[in-house]
Design a protein around this motif. Structure first.
Motif: not given
Lengths: 205, 251
Positions: A98-99, A112, A101-109, A116-117
């Motif tokens: 989920g971490q 990133q 998925l959430a990172a990708r969902s806000i547009g992170m590459t 960062y996550i």
């Protein structure tokens, strides 16, 4: 003091190598993953002693002379880094999807996301394991004597052969290591407390 | 931008997992300012549909457009497009190692490269919209309630200024007494004009908030229309059963 110099250089760099290797083995492409795996398998497979001798004598066969001090530093970084990488790899694998998925969902590459996550969380989880490896590194730093580095063990041995008081000299040496490691343990506890995420217990009380 | 094109358009979307068909040709459109609610029994692909829309799950075939840009085109920079799709997860997925405020600013500072100071202002406004008081800004996710977590997660998505919000069963992981505060926030956003696509089992909420209900069954949209119409006169057997079962559950 040579032992401290070796440790001061090899400890932080081995941690960085461990994080890099562990991360590469999870997220790297086939080539990067292959290289990282080869490094880890090799230096976890070779006895540290043999690694040091191979760096020192093996490379000189190819005309590359690595001074004893740097032989020790490089050998310890490769060995400890390889061991540490497995803690990091395991920690990365333990982070909930989920971490990611959430990172990708806000547009992170992907990069990133990892920087960062995932890694900030994974390194926290791997921290106790990493400190264990670093303490072990303090102990096997004594092996540097085989390539002629005048570190603590080598000096103590010379001292003993002059005065032949093995019990006294080696007990003293043991106590010196014990003190060094105790200081490290206190230092690591401090970092552990700073890294702790409020609301999540990383350690048992 | 042409105002006639829908914010979201999905065409003949298909997805199967190891031979099991989950989505079997889904078509839908969401226009600007609209709120559509997807209903249907568990395990019929509602969540898969949402995840396919922002390409967190790759569809097998079919096309998806966001404001006219085809997401399913391999040449589209999907990371960039995902910034415009707010996604709210069932289990919140807040970043555990970051404070409430940082959870909201990280997308702004790292993805959109907005300076910290400005990012905090945007985050403050997003957190205000979801009624998270500034006394909670420096708390970590593990220190706040489930309802607060989900509202922070909504703020995190909102701060990116998305064109559409996708909610994947946003209250399913919450204790019953915390459901209301989250639904209230979603409703407020929706009423204020936020284009939304919501998967939920909260029927009363769906009735209040939706411009249109979509029922998914066996990977297809089997019925759709304004809530009052669908409820007054359900055509498909599954929809009849579903509505009946929910009413009987509520008593």
């Amino acid at each position: 003091m040579v032992t401290l110099e070796i440790l001061a250089i090899s400890m932080p760099i081995s941690v960085l190598l461990g994080i890099a290797l562990g991360t590469a083995r999870v997220y790297g492409n086939v080539i990067i993953r292959g290289i990282a795996s080869a490094i880890v398998i090799t230096f976890r497979g070779f006895p540290v002693l043999v690694t040091l001798l191979l760096i020192f004598f093996g490379l000189s066969d190819f005309g590359i002379y690595v001074p004893p001090f740097w032989t020790a530093v490089i050998g310890f970084i490769l060995c400890s880094g390889s061991y540490q990488s497995e803690y990091v790899r395991g920690a990365i694998r333990s982070i909930d999807i989920g971490q990611s998925l959430a990172a990708r969902s806000i547009g992170m590459t992907k990069l990133q996301e990892v920087l960062y996550i995932i890694l900030p969380q994974a390194v926290r989880r791997a921290f106790l394991g990493i400190t264990n490896e670093l303490i072990y590194l303090v102990q096997y730093s004594s092996l540097a004597f085989v390539v002629g580095v005048p570190e603590m063990f080598a000096v103590t041995k010379t001292f003993n052969s002059l005065y032949f008081r093995p019990v006294e000299t080696f007990t003293t040496l043991a106590v010196v290591y014990l003190v060094m490691i105790s200081v490290l343990v206190v230092f690591f506890r401090g970092i552990e407390r700073r890294l702790a995420i409020p609301g999540i217990e990383l350690t048992t009380k | 931008m042409n105002s006639n094109i829908p914010v979201l358009k999905v065409e003949n979307l298909k997805k199967s997992y190891s031979g099991r068909i989950i989505l079997d040709g889904v078509n839908l459109e969401v226009d600007k300012g609209e709120t559509k609610v997807i209903l249907g029994p568990s395990g019929v692909g509602k969540s898969t549909l949402l995840r396919c829309i922002n390409m967190l799950t790759l569809p097998d075939s079919g096309k998806i457009w966001l404001e006219g840009v085809e997401l399913t085109n391999p040449n589209t920079d999907i990371n960039k497009m995902r910034q415009k799709i707010g996604f709210v997860f069932q289990d919140f997925n807040l970043f555990h190692h970051l404070t409430v405020l940082k959870n909201v600013t990280i997308g702004l500072t790292k993805v959109k490269k907005i300076p910290e100071e400005e990012a905090i202002k945007i985050a403050a406004s997003a957190l205000e919209k979801v009624h998270i008081p500034n006394t909670l800004w420096n708390k970590y996710p593990a220190q706040i309630s489930g309802g607060e977590k989900q509202r922070v997660a909504i703020a995190r998505a909102l701060a990116m200024k998305p064109s559409i919000m996708l909610y994947d069963e946003p209250t399913s992981a919450l204790d019953p007494q915390l459901v209301g505060e989250v639904l209230q926030v979603i409703k407020e956003l929706s009423t204020a004009g936020m284009t939304s696509l919501i998967v939920t089992h909260e029927l009363h909420f769906a009735l209040e908030v939706a411009n249109e209900l979509l029922f998914i069954y066996n990977g297809k949209i089997v019925e759709q229309g304004p809530p009052e119409e669908v409820f007054a006169n359900p055509k498909h057997d599954m929809v009849k059963k579903y509505i009946a079962s929910i009413y009987s559950r509520k008593g």
